[in-house]
Design an enzyme around this catalytic site. Structure first.
Site, PDB file in Angstrom:
ATOM      1  N   GLU A  63      -5.512  14.941 -11.519  1.00 48.23           N
ATOM      2  CA  GLU A  63      -6.959  15.027 -11.391  1.00 48.23           C
ATOM      3  C   GLU A  63      -7.522  13.713 -10.887  1.00 48.23           C
ATOM      4  O   GLU A  63      -7.106  12.639 -11.326  1.00 48.23           O
ATOM      5  CB  GLU A  63      -7.603  15.378 -12.738  1.00 48.23           C
TER       6      GLU A  63
ATOM      7  N   ASP B 262       1.319   9.402   6.814  1.00 47.50           N
ATOM      8  CA  ASP B 262       1.040   8.984   5.428  1.00 47.50           C
ATOM      9  C   ASP B 262       2.251   9.275   4.556  1.00 47.50           C
ATOM     10  O   ASP B 262       2.133   9.844   3.467  1.00 47.50           O
ATOM     11  CB  ASP B 262      -0.202   9.702   4.892  1.00 47.50           C
TER      12      ASP B 262
END
Length: 546
Positions: A279, A404
């Site tokens: 989260e 990335d």
């Protein structure tokens, strides 16, 4: 924590060192200039030090970049008198590489003072090839014992198209010239001009392709994504997942993002969210389930955003989540479905098989109050790296650059099977890994290649650089790279020649692979295929002693 690459250090692997073969009668090594050319580091690599043989270093096959046309070795006799030697050089492809030339005789004496001898590697320019080179040196000690040292190299030769009708100096190709010197000068000048022109054309071509592939070109699609989130009528619904399409990725890349989302759209009522795995401020990753039409349930990972996420964040989630759409590889986690309904956050669904985020997993492997969750061996680290390499090879064959690549963008299961993922939500879930340099763009500064930092240019070579940092993460259990360096100083820090330090308990040959990935010149970095060869050979050495 950091090392100044201007300082020299010697590379030893003590557990693989043999006993004295000539009672400390000689040294043989690569000086710092040679290691800089081959591996991008300013250090000395010893093969024999005070008579002790470094078997592991001898077994490591060193790639030789196209621009390096000669090998240099340093040696000296420590016995107080010269030592007899013989040298032989074998190559695997005489068509690609002419006969190597030594600047010393095949038979002679190792001097009592430090001497550098060289072996020329004249590529013919006729074919593209990776040529295996084996240099064998036989040394006779004062007690008449003969020790054989074998050095292995893999020379990368490129093809020069204009030489197809030119006489080239190769053993099985004849040439006509009244003056060998004139011939060499002419071919050298012509080769230099041709190589320069070819390089410019290639750079221009790659840059053009890169620009066409850059996600910034897809900004026009953001309007659709925003509208799609508001208007469910713009998409269709399917009762079950649409599996991997049979058409090619090239066709897919030409499709509109709208069609991609439509093909993957699923009914929200079939998705159930169970528990939050990760989260951030604006994003969450859930463990959930998806109900098929036949009543069967499938466990899935669900990426979504919170209610207060902006439309730009929603657009980025969908765009980045679609990066690996339609890819099919055992080491890539590809998207299964998308759910977009009015007034609700979009859901991106991925397959789940006890996957854990690789960065989180590595951090949990560290010592804590409850002990060690899992102790990674060097063999396991190398195996995980090889899995990532396979995924990157597949991406690059599809002409896709990840941009990335990092531990946070990989998942791992209980059997240490790795899958590379997209970077959707990564900026929000791992905010300490991304920095803004005043351009309103959060980027993984400390994973990026020097040219990506300075010019925002991406290529397979920049992915290789990031892989080197990822390999460093694997060996340090996900420590933060360059933790003491300000993001604004990273470009200058790298330009000055500084790199990440060798992790504790990291084998020297594994660190050498990392360092090779961080060569300043992108052309001097290895390809993922070359990295695979190096690590497979190292892995074979590891399992040999298990």
């Amino acid at each position: 924590m950091y090392t100044n690459l201007v300082c020299k250090f010697c590379l030893y692997i003590w557990w693989s060192v043999s006993g004295d073969f000539v009672n400390s009668y000689m040294n043989m090594y690569l000086n710092s200039d040679e290691v800089q050319k081959l591996l991008g580091l300013d250090m000395e690599l010893y093969y024999v030090t005070n008579g002790k043989i470094n078997d592991f270093a001898l077994n490591f096959v060193v790639p030789v970049p196209p621009k390096v046309d000669a090998l240099h070795f340093t040696w000296e006799s420590l016995s107080g008198r010269p030592l007899p030697y013989t040298i032989n050089v074998d190559i695997s492809n005489p068509l690609a590489l002419g006969t190597p030339k030594l600047n010393i005789s095949d038979t002679g004496m190792i001097p009592t003072i430090t001497q550098i001898f060289s072996v020329s590697l004249p590529c013919s320019g006729v074919v593209v090839a990776e040529v295996n080179i084996v240099l064998t040196v036989n040394i006779t000690s004062p007690n008449s014992n003969v020790t054989s040292l074998t050095f292995r190299r893999k020379k990368i030769c490129r093809k020069i198209e204009s030489l197809s009708n030119t006489h080239v100096l190769v053993d099985n190709i004849s040439y006509n010239s009244n003056s060998v010197n004139i011939f060499y000068i002419a071919v050298g000048c012509a080769g230099f001009l041709i190589a320069t022109l070819a390089f410019c054309v290639v750079v221009s071509y790659v840059k053009g392709k890169k620009d066409r592939r850059d996600p910034s070109d897809n900004q026009a699609h953001m309007t659709y994504v925003t509208n799609a989130a508001r208007n469910p009528n713009s998409t269709s619904s399917y009762g079950s997942f649409r599996r991997m399409p049979s058409y090619s990725l090239i066709d897919e890349r030409s499709k509109d993002l709208q069609e991609r989302i439509a093909e993957l759209t699923i009914q929200r009522c079939r998705v159930r969210l169970n528990s939050v795995i990760l989260e951030g401020t604006f994003g969450r990753v859930y463990l959930g389930s998806y109900s098929e039409e036949n009543g069967a349930e499938e466990e899935v990972l669900v990426k979504t955003v919170t209610d207060h996420a902006s439309q730009i964040q929603i657009s980025l989630l969908l765009q980045e989540g679609m990066f690996m759409y339609s890819l099919n590889h055992k080491n890539i986690l590809t998207i299964l479905g998308v759910s977009i309904e009015d007034q609700t956050a979009p859901f991106l669904l991925y397959p789940y098989h006890s996957y854990k985020n690789l960065k989180v997993f590595l951090q949990k492997c560290k010592l804590n109050s409850e002990g060690v969750a899992h102790t990674l061996t060097t063999q396991e680290v190398v195996d995980m790296a090889l899995q990532i390499i396979q995924a990157m090879q597949y991406l690059h064959k599809k002409h896709l650059w990840h941009k990335d690549l990092a531990a946070r963008n990989c998942v791992v299961d209980d059997k240490l099977k790795i899958k590379v993922t997209d970077n959707a939500l990564s900026r929000d879930l791992f905010p300490s890994d991304y920095h803004c340099l005043g351009d309103n763009e959060n980027r993984p500064i400390k994973w990026m290649a020097i040219e990506s930092l300075l010019q925002k240019g991406f290529s397979p070579c920049s992915d290789v650089w990031s892989f080197g940092v990822l390999l460093w993460e694997l060996t340090t259990l996900a420590q933060q790279p360059y933790v003491e360096i300000d993001p604004f100083e990273m470009a200058a820090y790298l330009k000055d020649g500084y790199r990440l330090a060798q992790p504790i308990n990291c084998p020297d040959e594994l660190f050498a692979v990392m360092a090779y990935c961080w060569a300043m010149n992108p052309e001097e970095r290895p390809t993922f295929t070359q990295l695979q060869v190096c690590l497979q050979e190292f892995y074979a050495q590891l399992i040999r002693y298990v």
